[in-house]
Design a protein around this motif. Structure first.
Motif, PDB file in Angstrom:
ATOM      1  N   ASP A   1       0.837  -1.203   0.000  1.00  0.00           N
ATOM      2  CA  ASP A   1       0.000   0.000   0.000  1.00  0.00           C
ATOM      3  C   ASP A   1       0.871   1.252   0.000  1.00  0.00           C
ATOM      4  O   ASP A   1       0.508   2.278  -0.570  1.00  0.00           O
ATOM      5  CB  ASP A   1      -0.899   0.028   1.242  1.00  0.00           C
TER       6      ASP A   1
ATOM      7  N   LYS B   1       0.690   4.353  -5.750  1.00  0.00           N
ATOM      8  CA  LYS B   1       1.265   3.945  -4.464  1.00  0.00           C
ATOM      9  C   LYS B   1       2.124   5.073  -3.890  1.00  0.00           C
ATOM     10  O   LYS B   1       3.072   5.525  -4.544  1.00  0.00           O
ATOM     11  CB  LYS B   1       2.133   2.688  -4.631  1.00  0.00           C
TER      12      LYS B   1
ATOM     13  N   VAL C   1      -2.126  -0.839   7.100  1.00  0.00           N
ATOM     14  CA  VAL C   1      -1.413  -0.602   5.856  1.00  0.00           C
ATOM     15  C   VAL C   1      -0.280  -1.613   5.704  1.00  0.00           C
ATOM     16  O   VAL C   1       0.372  -1.988   6.680  1.00  0.00           O
ATOM     17  CB  VAL C   1      -0.853   0.838   5.823  1.00  0.00           C
TER      18      VAL C   1
END
Length: 256
Positions: free
Chosen positions: A19, A47, A105
């Motif tokens: 992520d 990203k 994340v």
């Protein structure tokens, strides 16, 4: 830590699956340790990329701040870290959460060999971290390590193979023991060291070998051993950066 025979594919997979991407640079030579092609790929995939300037304890504050401004102008969050001194990771964690598209994340780490990726991973892990894969929907092959309730790290730092060992040995990205001719980069390093402090540093690798008493039969200077010794000390941070001007001169020499 799982290895792969194809580092490029590994890096591509990390960027695709993570992520947030951490790109680890050597703070002494940020421009030479950047990976612009992968930065661009991450941008295309949406990203976030955080630039981690590792070994920040080895450079003058002005140098680090100048590079922070340059990289921030390009749109990158920048965090100073010293894995050796173990500082900067708290700010890095906050920065990761601030740019994360969602929580928890998944974070991937990329960069050249020996810029400090593995050390950064280990520092972020801490002593209490353990392998885990509790992120909903995570089905990829890489093992995840829990850094906190909100941050998980892909335990496979991307390693970019080297194409110019003689040059990259000076940025700590190649083992000088593996060079057939370590004298070339050692001479370059000595040239700028000598210009900064001629009383402390010899002008040639032959003189350095004599000073260290690295001699072959007949008193011939062992320049190979001397070169490896000098480059190893430089890579390990045992040779300090004396000034901002000195660092700029080294950087200019390497960019020629």
């Amino acid at each position: 830590m799982r290895k792969t025979k194809n580092p490029e594919k590994q890096v591509l997979r990390i960027i695709r699956d993570a992520d947030v991407v951490l790109e680890v640079l050597d703070a002494r030579f940020p421009d030479l340790t950047r990976l612009p092609q992968y930065e661009n790929l991450a941008k295309k995939l949406g990203k976030p990329v955080i630039i981690v300037l590792n070994k920040a304890d080895l450079v003058p504050k002005e140098w680090a701040e100048d590079w922070k401004k340059i990289l921030q102008r390009e749109g990158f969050p920048v965090v100073f870290v010293s894995t050796k001194e173990r500082w900067g990771t708290r700010i890095l964690r906050k920065t990761i959460k601030s740019v994360a598209p969602k929580l928890p994340v998944v974070v991937g780490v990329i960069g050249y060999a020996n810029v400090g990726k593995s050390s950064l991973v280990n520092v972020l892990k801490g002593k209490t971290a353990a392998p885990a894969a509790p992120v909903p929907g995570w089905t990829r092959g890489e093992q995840l390590v829990k850094i906190s309730k909100e941050i998980y790290l892909m335990d496979t730092p991307g390693i970019i193979p080297l194409t110019d060992p003689a040059r990259l040995v000076l940025i700590g990205a190649y083992d000088p023991n593996r060079l057939e001719d370590p004298e070339l980069p050692a001479e370059l390093l000595l040239r700028v060291l000598h210009s900064a402090d001629p009383e402390k540093w010899p002008a040639t690798i032959e003189e350095y070998a004599k000073k260290k008493n690295y001699l072959l039969k007949g008193g011939v200077p062992d320049t190979h051993r001397a070169a490896v010794d000098l480059l190893s000390k430089w890579q390990k941070g045992k040779i300090s950066v004396p000034s901002l001007d000195w660092l700029k001169k080294v950087d200019a020499e390497l960019n020629e």
